[in-house]
Design a protein around this motif. Sequence first.
Motif, PDB file in Angstrom:
ATOM      1  N   LEU A 148       0.844  -1.203   0.000  1.00 54.71           N
ATOM      2  CA  LEU A 148       0.000   0.000   0.000  1.00 54.71           C
ATOM      3  C   LEU A 148       0.876   1.249   0.000  1.00 54.71           C
ATOM      4  CD1 LEU A 148      -2.903  -0.815   2.521  1.00 54.71           C
ATOM      5  CD2 LEU A 148      -2.874  -1.082   0.043  1.00 54.71           C
ATOM      6  N   GLN A 149       1.926   1.233   0.821  1.00 58.65           N
ATOM      7  CA  GLN A 149       2.806   2.401   0.897  1.00 58.65           C
ATOM      8  C   GLN A 149       3.496   2.663  -0.439  1.00 58.65           C
ATOM      9  OE1 GLN A 149       2.953   4.619   3.389  1.00 58.65           O
ATOM     10  NE2 GLN A 149       1.395   3.404   4.446  1.00 58.65           N
ATOM     11  N   ALA A 150       3.866   1.604  -1.141  1.00 57.07           N
ATOM     12  CA  ALA A 150       4.505   1.775  -2.450  1.00 57.07           C
ATOM     13  C   ALA A 150       3.536   2.467  -3.407  1.00 57.07           C
ATOM     14  CB  ALA A 150       4.937   0.417  -3.004  1.00 57.07           C
ATOM     15  N   CYS A 151       2.277   2.085  -3.325  1.00 57.83           N
ATOM     16  CA  CYS A 151       1.253   2.712  -4.162  1.00 57.83           C
ATOM     17  C   CYS A 151       1.117   4.194  -3.791  1.00 57.83           C
ATOM     18  CB  CYS A 151      -0.065   1.968  -3.978  1.00 57.83           C
ATOM     19  SG  CYS A 151      -1.454   2.749  -4.823  1.00 57.83           S
ATOM     20  N   TYR A 152       1.132   4.484  -2.483  1.00 58.28           N
ATOM     21  CA  TYR A 152       1.002   5.881  -2.041  1.00 58.28           C
ATOM     22  C   TYR A 152       2.197   6.719  -2.519  1.00 58.28           C
ATOM     23  CZ  TYR A 152      -2.477   3.787   1.092  1.00 58.28           C
ATOM     24  OH  TYR A 152      -3.540   3.091   1.597  1.00 58.28           O
ATOM     25  N   ARG A 153       3.379   6.090  -2.526  1.00 64.00           N
ATOM     26  CA  ARG A 153       4.566   6.824  -3.002  1.00 64.00           C
ATOM     27  C   ARG A 153       4.426   7.163  -4.482  1.00 64.00           C
ATOM     28  NH1 ARG A 153       7.394   3.566   0.494  1.00 64.00           N
ATOM     29  NH2 ARG A 153       7.839   2.011  -1.107  1.00 64.00           N
ATOM     30  N   GLN A 154       3.895   6.209  -5.239  1.00 64.84           N
ATOM     31  CA  GLN A 154       3.710   6.443  -6.670  1.00 64.84           C
ATOM     32  C   GLN A 154       2.701   7.566  -6.909  1.00 64.84           C
ATOM     33  OE1 GLN A 154       2.477   2.929  -8.769  1.00 64.84           O
ATOM     34  NE2 GLN A 154       2.496   4.021 -10.724  1.00 64.84           N
ATOM     35  N   ILE A 155       1.622   7.560  -6.148  1.00 65.61           N
ATOM     36  CA  ILE A 155       0.611   8.615  -6.278  1.00 65.61           C
ATOM     37  C   ILE A 155       1.227   9.965  -5.922  1.00 65.61           C
ATOM     38  CG2 ILE A 155      -1.560   9.497  -5.339  1.00 65.61           C
ATOM     39  CD1 ILE A 155      -2.380   6.531  -4.867  1.00 65.61           C
ATOM     40  N   THR A 156       2.017   9.970  -4.859  1.00 64.79           N
ATOM     41  CA  THR A 156       2.653  11.215  -4.416  1.00 64.79           C
ATOM     42  C   THR A 156       3.626  11.737  -5.479  1.00 64.79           C
ATOM     43  OG1 THR A 156       2.444  10.448  -2.151  1.00 64.79           O
ATOM     44  CG2 THR A 156       3.957  12.265  -2.507  1.00 64.79           C
ATOM     45  N   ALA A 157       4.281  10.814  -6.166  1.00 64.19           N
ATOM     46  CA  ALA A 157       5.251  11.227  -7.183  1.00 64.19           C
ATOM     47  C   ALA A 157       4.572  11.792  -8.426  1.00 64.19           C
ATOM     48  CB  ALA A 157       6.138  10.045  -7.563  1.00 64.19           C
ATOM     49  N   THR A 158       3.340  11.359  -8.708  1.00 68.40           N
ATOM     50  CA  THR A 158       2.751  11.731 -10.011  1.00 68.40           C
ATOM     51  C   THR A 158       1.461  12.547  -9.960  1.00 68.40           C
ATOM     52  OG1 THR A 158       1.846   9.493 -10.014  1.00 68.40           O
ATOM     53  CG2 THR A 158       3.726   9.888 -11.430  1.00 68.40           C
ATOM     54  N   GLU A 159       0.761  12.558  -8.870  1.00 74.39           N
ATOM     55  CA  GLU A 159      -0.592  13.117  -8.908  1.00 74.39           C
ATOM     56  C   GLU A 159      -0.797  14.420  -8.135  1.00 74.39           C
ATOM     57  OE1 GLU A 159      -2.450  11.991 -11.062  1.00 74.39           O
ATOM     58  OE2 GLU A 159      -1.682   9.971 -11.433  1.00 74.39           O
ATOM     59  N   ILE A 160       0.246  14.964  -7.545  1.00 78.39           N
ATOM     60  CA  ILE A 160       0.063  16.202  -6.774  1.00 78.39           C
ATOM     61  C   ILE A 160      -0.341  17.344  -7.709  1.00 78.39           C
ATOM     62  CG2 ILE A 160       1.281  18.000  -5.471  1.00 78.39           C
ATOM     63  CD1 ILE A 160       2.883  15.775  -4.138  1.00 78.39           C
ATOM     64  N   LYS A 161      -1.363  18.078  -7.275  1.00 75.47           N
ATOM     65  CA  LYS A 161      -1.826  19.221  -8.072  1.00 75.47           C
ATOM     66  C   LYS A 161      -2.023  20.429  -7.169  1.00 75.47           C
ATOM     67  CE  LYS A 161      -4.344  17.844 -12.200  1.00 75.47           C
ATOM     68  NZ  LYS A 161      -5.345  16.786 -12.207  1.00 75.47           N
ATOM     69  N   ALA A 162      -1.508  21.570  -7.638  1.00 79.36           N
ATOM     70  CA  ALA A 162      -1.740  22.824  -6.930  1.00 79.36           C
ATOM     71  C   ALA A 162      -1.830  23.935  -7.961  1.00 79.36           C
ATOM     72  CB  ALA A 162      -0.620  23.092  -5.935  1.00 79.36           C
ATOM     73  N   GLU A 163      -2.499  24.997  -7.575  1.00 76.34           N
ATOM     74  CA  GLU A 163      -2.670  26.120  -8.504  1.00 76.34           C
ATOM     75  C   GLU A 163      -2.030  27.347  -7.859  1.00 76.34           C
ATOM     76  OE1 GLU A 163      -6.848  26.814  -9.246  1.00 76.34           O
ATOM     77  OE2 GLU A 163      -6.413  28.826  -9.973  1.00 76.34           O
ATOM     78  N   GLU A 164      -1.323  28.148  -8.678  1.00 76.93           N
ATOM     79  CA  GLU A 164      -0.711  29.357  -8.131  1.00 76.93           C
ATOM     80  C   GLU A 164      -1.291  30.582  -8.812  1.00 76.93           C
ATOM     81  OE1 GLU A 164       3.613  29.326  -7.973  1.00 76.93           O
ATOM     82  OE2 GLU A 164       3.586  27.155  -7.618  1.00 76.93           O
ATOM     83  N   THR A 165      -1.486  31.632  -8.037  1.00 78.65           N
ATOM     84  CA  THR A 165      -1.967  32.904  -8.580  1.00 78.65           C
ATOM     85  C   THR A 165      -1.024  34.003  -8.108  1.00 78.65           C
ATOM     86  OG1 THR A 165      -4.220  32.078  -8.343  1.00 78.65           O
ATOM     87  CG2 THR A 165      -3.976  34.442  -8.731  1.00 78.65           C
ATOM     88  N   GLU A 166      -0.418  34.696  -9.068  1.00 75.07           N
ATOM     89  CA  GLU A 166       0.447  35.851  -8.749  1.00 75.07           C
ATOM     90  C   GLU A 166       1.540  35.516  -7.727  1.00 75.07           C
ATOM     91  OE1 GLU A 166      -0.025  38.797 -10.267  1.00 75.07           O
ATOM     92  OE2 GLU A 166      -2.165  39.105 -10.615  1.00 75.07           O
TER      93      GLU A 166
END
Lengths: 253, 371
Positions: free
Chosen positions: B232-250
């Motif tokens: 499970l942790q290996a799966c979480y690491r993969q998600i963390t490596a590829t799926e993080i999303k954030a939006e920046e404004t100014e």
Amino acid sequence: MKTPTSGYQRPASLTDAAMHYCAGCGHSSVHKLLAEVLDELEIRERTVGVAPVGCAVFAYFYFKCDISEAAHGRAAAVATGIKRALPDRIVFSYQGDGDLAAIGLTETVHAANRGEPITVIFINNTVYGMTGGQMAPTTLAGQITATSPTGRNPATMGCPIRMCELLNTLEQPYYIERVALDGHGGMVATKKALLTAFQTQVSGKGYSFVEVLSPCPTHFRCSPQDSLKFVGQKMAAQFPVRIFRKEGVPVHA
Amino acid sequence: MKKPEAAFFSRVLMMGNEAAAEGAIRAGCQCYFGYPITPQNELTAYMAKHMPERGRVFIQAESEVAAISMVFGASVAGARAMTSSSSPGISLKQEGISYMAGCQLPAVIINVQRGGPGLGSIDPSQGDYFQATKGGGHGDYHIIVLAPASAQEMHDMTMQAFILADQYRIPVMILADGRVGQMMEPVRLYEDSPPPAPPKPWALTGAKGRPPQYIRSLFMEERALEKHNYELQACYRQITATEIKAEETETGDCEWLIAAWGTCARISKGVVQKARAQGIKAGLVRPITLWPFPHERLARLARRSQVKALLVVEMNCGQMLEDVRLAVNGAAPVRFSGYPGGRVPTETDVLNALIELTKTNHHGKVEQPAV
Ligand SMILES: Cc1ncc(C[n+]2csc(CCOP(=O)(O)OP(=O)(O)O)c2C)c(N)n1
Ligand code: SF4
């Protein structure tokens, strides 16, 4: 339908795994009968079972059909999800009395009330076997368990719940029967009830429920022989052994 | 009256709750199981109408516990399945979520948050951040958490949630709130056929032509649970490596960095413009995935020399605040502006908190929220 094989053989729907049940436990007998029914109706390859949390939690090691785990008491809801997603598959849940009649009572009643076309197999052994023989909703009045050390007192602990009778108040169930696993006759009756229940589902008729009064020698604190007597006499006196609902119609005693 | 072109329908006025429901339908959700609770009732009602019309499964379950167990069952059978609720109901679903995490089952859960603890209120809240991102149920697990801020995102993220759930065999939660759920906005609906689901050889469909198989979260054999949890942790690491999303404004030249999610991020976007009009160089970072959390992105932003301080804005007493402080790790002072009583802050509320921040010394002290 396949004709039953003669002689004592391991049903094709059972794996070779050695069961972990105690000597004289009703679970192993019902497993065998259930597997025979899957064989005879030739439905093993399109059956998905749901295992309980209780002594039968490892049912998936013993049956040669697909089986899912469910959280304690949720088997009827899990079976509902499977059956709704795959309406042409045969779906059953297999549950003890703590699982089905205590923590899972809501799921049990509502699946029956919706008339989910699933088969629910209810192993009533009057105790929580797996956790050490505590009081169950079906524990008899006066019965000594780990959590009713001086005997179940109806005044403060309630009386045993009769699940067949309770479900029989609902409109939707198609088939409800209680049998007692109290010896050879009980084995034959249980097999017949399981067969009827699965036939109900195979022919798309609706919800089927089989309650099996079942021995737990370990927590009855007696020999396997005496525990059969307990089932056939004490339990059957509290839980009448009969058909409650046949072809959707209540059967009066 | 002349019938409008079909394309006209692609842009419709919808509530966030309905937009999420329509997103689920267009993502190929085959089974929906719900239970009434405000402020998400429109979602359940929408599914009640539109799922059966399409020959799909809708059940009003007897409880949230039953609803999530039905989702579990449908997912076991290989179907795309979803449930929705609001905070008190989501607490009840935690049992099933933990089991699905353990059994590696995909599912989508929508939480249109309301006030808490207990019955709290039916007003919008962001009080379930901890519950959603730090586990929620028992055991050592994570689920993916997406935070929409508009009806459009309710639609888009619900669709995305089904894709992620199938890809990683994991429950995905949409962490919305009563404001996002009940606000009406124009929504551009996804018009294509549903994104294809990957093959699910693990699903229980009957053992025809293959050995029987089972789905379980119980591992009693020696060291089997340890192995399972490492998987499970290996799966979480993969998600963390590829799926993080954030939006920046100014954020390019910003000195005062607001960090906010969901509804508060949307409000803060307006605050950034208002602040800049007054000569305050404000910027906004908005985590879109709350788990996995954009720790590195925040750390990088906070370490920039011109950044003077961060202001975390949430409709709670400081929950994402803890992740921000962890990410920033002392690189810049982190202050908090919280609204824990079901009140949605106005731009003026947040702007005033920001102006206040620009006037104070910054020793990294976190203020109590103004109640
Ligand atoms: C939520 C939850 N509560 C309690 C337990 C502990 N527990 C495991 S089995 C069981 C009762 C089993 O009794 P029953 O359903 O009568 O089945 P039997 O073991 O007698 O076959 C309990 C309470 C659990 N696993 N999960
Ligand atoms: S404790 Fe009772 S129910 Fe459990 S395996 Fe032993 S005899 Fe069977």
